[in-house]
Design a protein around this motif. Structure first.
Motif, PDB file in Angstrom:
ATOM      1  N   SER A   6      -3.126   2.486  -3.986  1.00 51.89           N
ATOM      2  CA  SER A   6      -3.490   3.741  -3.302  1.00 51.89           C
ATOM      3  C   SER A   6      -4.513   3.496  -2.218  1.00 51.89           C
TER       4      SER A   6
ATOM      5  N   LYS B 218       4.805   5.372  -3.358  1.00 55.27           N
ATOM      6  CA  LYS B 218       3.649   6.026  -3.957  1.00 55.27           C
ATOM      7  C   LYS B 218       3.144   5.175  -5.124  1.00 55.27           C
ATOM      8  N   PRO B 219       1.882   5.314  -5.489  1.00 57.20           N
ATOM      9  CA  PRO B 219       1.376   4.548  -6.644  1.00 57.20           C
ATOM     10  C   PRO B 219       2.201   4.788  -7.908  1.00 57.20           C
TER      11      PRO B 219
ATOM     12  N   GLN C 201       0.834  -1.194   0.000  1.00 57.17           N
ATOM     13  CA  GLN C 201       0.000   0.000   0.000  1.00 57.17           C
ATOM     14  C   GLN C 201       0.873   1.249   0.000  1.00 57.17           C
ATOM     15  N   ALA C 202       0.299   2.324  -0.455  1.00 54.56           N
ATOM     16  CA  ALA C 202       1.006   3.601  -0.440  1.00 54.56           C
ATOM     17  C   ALA C 202       1.496   3.917   0.969  1.00 54.56           C
TER      18      ALA C 202
END
Length: 122
Positions: A122, A87-88, A13-14
């Motif tokens: 995200s 980050k994505p 996950q972010a």
């Protein structure tokens, strides 16, 4: 000729962290500058970070500066990429690469690993 093998990719996950490793099969690992590149779907391969033969000098693109850290162990023939605060937009296949020239130039990296998928949701 050196052979490279990446490991450590995955789905996170972010905001999470991952560490990529790249093991080199050579007795002369310390002769090589090492770099990390990435390629996202539909985009060109991007030079992300690099480290000099002795590990003292490093380079990062602005997009990862302060979040990613490249390091190496010449005793273990391994280069690492510690990725924090993911980050994505960091989603890509990550490749390690080697060359005998100047580490900071993205050109002339001529030996590549098979790639490791990093996916950041995200």
């Amino acid at each position: 000729q050196v052979q490279l093998a990446e490991s450590g990719g995955g789905l996170v996950q972010a905001g999470a962290s991952l560490r990529l490793s790249c093991a080199a099969s050579t007795r002369t690992f310390s002769y090589y500058s090492m770099g990390w590149f990435r390629q996202a779907p539909g985009k060109e391969r991007e030079f992300v970070a690099a480290i000099s033969q002795n590990g003292i000098l490093t380079y990062y693109i602005d997009a990862v500066k302060g979040r990613f850290t490249i390091s190496r162990s010449n005793a273990e023939n391994t280069v690492y990429l510690q990725m924090n605060s993911l980050k994505p937009e960091d989603t890509a296949v990550y490749y390690c690469a080697a060359k005998t020239g100047y580490y900071r130039e993205s050109v002339a990296y001529d030996t590549w690993g098979q790639g490791a998928q990093v996916t950041v949701s995200s």
